[in-house]
Motif scaffolding. Sequence first.
Motif, PDB file in Angstrom:
ATOM      1  N   THR A 110    -158.324  40.214  74.208  1.00  0.00           N
ATOM      2  CA  THR A 110    -160.166  39.442  75.421  1.00  0.00           C
ATOM      3  C   THR A 110    -158.553  39.008  75.890  1.00  0.00           C
ATOM      4  O   THR A 110    -158.889  38.892  77.632  1.00  0.00           O
ATOM      5  N   SER A 111    -158.315  37.985  75.780  1.00  0.00           N
ATOM      6  CA  SER A 111    -157.310  37.147  76.981  1.00  0.00           C
ATOM      7  C   SER A 111    -155.978  38.070  77.044  1.00  0.00           C
ATOM      8  O   SER A 111    -155.540  38.324  78.294  1.00  0.00           O
ATOM      9  N   ALA A 112    -155.399  39.024  76.205  1.00  0.00           N
ATOM     10  CA  ALA A 112    -154.548  40.259  76.627  1.00  0.00           C
ATOM     11  C   ALA A 112    -155.357  41.417  78.066  1.00  0.00           C
ATOM     12  O   ALA A 112    -154.704  40.855  79.124  1.00  0.00           O
ATOM     13  N   SER A 113    -156.848  41.945  77.440  1.00  0.00           N
ATOM     14  CA  SER A 113    -157.208  41.847  78.857  1.00  0.00           C
ATOM     15  C   SER A 113    -157.479  41.471  80.178  1.00  0.00           C
ATOM     16  O   SER A 113    -157.174  41.941  80.801  1.00  0.00           O
ATOM     17  N   ILE A 114    -157.706  40.414  80.003  1.00  0.00           N
ATOM     18  CA  ILE A 114    -158.250  39.324  81.164  1.00  0.00           C
ATOM     19  C   ILE A 114    -157.048  39.508  81.374  1.00  0.00           C
ATOM     20  O   ILE A 114    -156.880  39.341  83.808  1.00  0.00           O
ATOM     21  N   ILE A 115    -155.264  38.951  81.396  1.00  0.00           N
ATOM     22  CA  ILE A 115    -154.204  38.897  82.404  1.00  0.00           C
ATOM     23  C   ILE A 115    -153.851  40.668  82.660  1.00  0.00           C
ATOM     24  O   ILE A 115    -153.419  40.782  84.055  1.00  0.00           O
ATOM     25  N   LEU A 116    -154.120  41.589  81.907  1.00  0.00           N
ATOM     26  CA  LEU A 116    -152.836  42.509  82.612  1.00  0.00           C
ATOM     27  C   LEU A 116    -154.541  43.710  83.300  1.00  0.00           C
ATOM     28  O   LEU A 116    -153.982  44.012  84.229  1.00  0.00           O
ATOM     29  N   PHE A 238    -163.050  33.873  78.348  1.00  0.00           N
ATOM     30  CA  PHE A 238    -163.662  33.718  79.535  1.00  0.00           C
ATOM     31  C   PHE A 238    -164.091  32.632  80.247  1.00  0.00           C
ATOM     32  O   PHE A 238    -164.367  32.319  80.980  1.00  0.00           O
ATOM     33  N   ALA A 239    -163.539  31.511  79.191  1.00  0.00           N
ATOM     34  CA  ALA A 239    -163.760  29.918  79.660  1.00  0.00           C
ATOM     35  C   ALA A 239    -163.009  29.995  80.568  1.00  0.00           C
ATOM     36  O   ALA A 239    -162.762  29.187  81.578  1.00  0.00           O
ATOM     37  N   TRP A 240    -161.424  30.147  80.096  1.00  0.00           N
ATOM     38  CA  TRP A 240    -160.528  30.020  81.112  1.00  0.00           C
ATOM     39  C   TRP A 240    -160.577  31.680  82.073  1.00  0.00           C
ATOM     40  O   TRP A 240    -160.038  31.149  83.618  1.00  0.00           O
ATOM     41  N   GLY A 241    -160.509  32.530  81.517  1.00  0.00           N
ATOM     42  CA  GLY A 241    -160.944  33.709  82.241  1.00  0.00           C
ATOM     43  C   GLY A 241    -161.437  34.079  83.838  1.00  0.00           C
ATOM     44  O   GLY A 241    -160.865  34.387  84.775  1.00  0.00           O
ATOM     45  N   ALA A 242    -162.662  33.309  82.959  1.00  0.00           N
ATOM     46  CA  ALA A 242    -163.541  33.633  84.973  1.00  0.00           C
ATOM     47  C   ALA A 242    -163.179  32.449  86.009  1.00  0.00           C
ATOM     48  O   ALA A 242    -162.967  33.004  87.148  1.00  0.00           O
ATOM     49  N   PRO A 243    -162.480  31.731  86.313  1.00  0.00           N
ATOM     50  CA  PRO A 243    -162.197  30.876  86.537  1.00  0.00           C
ATOM     51  C   PRO A 243    -160.619  30.853  87.190  1.00  0.00           C
ATOM     52  O   PRO A 243    -160.658  31.778  88.054  1.00  0.00           O
ATOM     53  N   TYR A 244    -160.318  31.552  86.364  1.00  0.00           N
ATOM     54  CA  TYR A 244    -158.538  31.772  86.509  1.00  0.00           C
ATOM     55  C   TYR A 244    -158.697  33.529  87.532  1.00  0.00           C
ATOM     56  O   TYR A 244    -158.040  33.790  88.343  1.00  0.00           O
ATOM     57  N   ALA A 245    -159.273  33.802  87.433  1.00  0.00           N
ATOM     58  CA  ALA A 245    -159.966  35.653  87.976  1.00  0.00           C
ATOM     59  C   ALA A 245    -160.419  34.525  89.811  1.00  0.00           C
ATOM     60  O   ALA A 245    -160.434  35.456  90.901  1.00  0.00           O
ATOM     61  N   GLY A 246    -161.468  33.967  89.331  1.00  0.00           N
ATOM     62  CA  GLY A 246    -161.937  34.022  90.793  1.00  0.00           C
ATOM     63  C   GLY A 246    -161.026  33.448  91.903  1.00  0.00           C
ATOM     64  O   GLY A 246    -160.612  33.339  92.289  1.00  0.00           O
ATOM     65  N   ALA A 247    -160.250  32.195  91.229  1.00  0.00           N
ATOM     66  CA  ALA A 247    -158.655  31.981  91.806  1.00  0.00           C
ATOM     67  C   ALA A 247    -157.779  32.983  91.963  1.00  0.00           C
ATOM     68  O   ALA A 247    -157.304  33.056  93.798  1.00  0.00           O
ATOM     69  N   MET A 248    -158.140  33.578  91.699  1.00  0.00           N
ATOM     70  CA  MET A 248    -156.370  35.219  91.797  1.00  0.00           C
ATOM     71  C   MET A 248    -157.381  36.014  92.992  1.00  0.00           C
ATOM     72  O   MET A 248    -156.751  36.031  93.869  1.00  0.00           O
ATOM     73  N   ALA A 249    -158.487  35.621  92.415  1.00  0.00           N
ATOM     74  CA  ALA A 249    -159.205  36.731  93.890  1.00  0.00           C
ATOM     75  C   ALA A 249    -159.047  35.507  95.393  1.00  0.00           C
ATOM     76  O   ALA A 249    -158.490  36.455  96.244  1.00  0.00           O
ATOM     77  N   GLY A 274    -152.541  34.368  84.642  1.00  0.00           N
ATOM     78  CA  GLY A 274    -153.281  34.745  83.393  1.00  0.00           C
ATOM     79  C   GLY A 274    -152.262  34.351  82.968  1.00  0.00           C
ATOM     80  O   GLY A 274    -152.944  33.293  81.671  1.00  0.00           O
ATOM     81  N   GLY A 275    -150.887  34.472  82.381  1.00  0.00           N
ATOM     82  CA  GLY A 275    -150.452  33.707  81.042  1.00  0.00           C
ATOM     83  C   GLY A 275    -150.541  32.699  80.781  1.00  0.00           C
ATOM     84  O   GLY A 275    -150.380  31.743  79.975  1.00  0.00           O
ATOM     85  N   THR A 276    -150.025  31.724  82.649  1.00  0.00           N
ATOM     86  CA  THR A 276    -149.838  30.652  82.332  1.00  0.00           C
ATOM     87  C   THR A 276    -151.488  29.145  82.033  1.00  0.00           C
ATOM     88  O   THR A 276    -151.457  28.264  80.748  1.00  0.00           O
ATOM     89  N   CYS A 277    -152.486  30.038  82.488  1.00  0.00           N
ATOM     90  CA  CYS A 277    -153.230  29.421  81.538  1.00  0.00           C
ATOM     91  C   CYS A 277    -154.279  29.922  80.153  1.00  0.00           C
ATOM     92  O   CYS A 277    -154.473  29.441  79.414  1.00  0.00           O
ATOM     93  N   TRP A 278    -153.430  30.977  80.376  1.00  0.00           N
ATOM     94  CA  TRP A 278    -154.280  31.334  78.829  1.00  0.00           C
ATOM     95  C   TRP A 278    -153.329  30.340  78.047  1.00  0.00           C
ATOM     96  O   TRP A 278    -153.379  30.001  76.688  1.00  0.00           O
ATOM     97  N   TRP A 279    -151.633  29.558  77.922  1.00  0.00           N
ATOM     98  CA  TRP A 279    -150.709  29.262  77.202  1.00  0.00           C
ATOM     99  C   TRP A 279    -150.883  27.881  77.276  1.00  0.00           C
ATOM    100  O   TRP A 279    -151.590  26.994  75.611  1.00  0.00           O
ATOM    101  N   PHE A 280    -151.323  27.390  78.593  1.00  0.00           N
ATOM    102  CA  PHE A 280    -151.692  25.643  78.142  1.00  0.00           C
ATOM    103  C   PHE A 280    -153.405  26.107  78.263  1.00  0.00           C
ATOM    104  O   PHE A 280    -153.627  24.337  77.780  1.00  0.00           O
TER     105      PHE A 280
END
Length: 303
Positions: A110-116, A238-249, A274-280
């Motif tokens: 799921t994390s890789a899916s969000i990043i890609l 998705f706890a970090w993926g949703a805010p990340y997607a919004g910021a990137m949009a 995305g990779g940074t959000c996933w890592w930290f």
Amino acid sequence: MLAARRELVGSWNAAPEPAAAEALTRLSRPTLVYEISSRVGLFSDNIVVAMLLAPQLVAPFFLTQRVAMIALGQLQEIGNATWAALIELHAQGLTAVFRHRLLHLSSWVTSASIILLVPVLLLNRSFIVLWLGERNYAGPMVTILVCANVWLWAVSSLWGWVVFGAGCIAAWTPYAVAFSAVNITVSLAATWWLGIYGPLLGTTAAFLFVTSWAMPGVLQRLFGVARRDLYAAIARPFAWGAPYAGAMAIAVSTIHPTTWIALAASAGLCVAAGGTCWWFVGLKDADRQVWIAETRSAIAPVF
């Protein structure tokens, strides 16, 4: 050398063990049914678009999905590369380790899916317009649905590899038939009523109404992995993926990439963020240490 060659030729001509031959025979029929069902669901989308809408719409429909489908190929390699080790853990009786690794990999998919897929979701139109022109872009709903389907497909592929690798494909075959039936039925109806994204909506419906509950049920029955743990593993990123997607949009909307350089920069920004959000944020300290150790051990032979 000659003796070794004769021994090898003799092994080719040797009769298979009865137990092994019987096991392969038991797997052949459900495997055939599964493969036919999968192919029908996989290759019917373009036919539905051509039959119910217009043949000239097949090209935009197909091309709009290309980048997401390339990402799917990479995501599926996670399951392809790890299923054998997972099955070995299960065969050795290391049940707790097996469950932990499967849940960890599910979360990683799921994390890789969000990043890609977030860059695909935000930049697919710009890519298609630069590549082939506006008329070859099938619309935002196609992009949204194909990205959702790629994530669902990647997760189900990981889980499916475990089931199939354990020789339990017969446990999944009825659900594979149901998946194809739901997919085709909804695809036909949705394409007739809604248009070009109907086939993708059929795939989404099949994942939600069949795979999303059936595959966790099979894993729980065969391997004792609780449904709620599987759902939690794929939902947690998705706890970090949703805010990340919004910021990137927001960031991409300010850039408006209209050149290949701007598009590449935007895509690179999305992937790096995305990779940074996933890592930290997505990883715990212990997980980061494991990743660092594994990376060092992987690159050590090179240097």
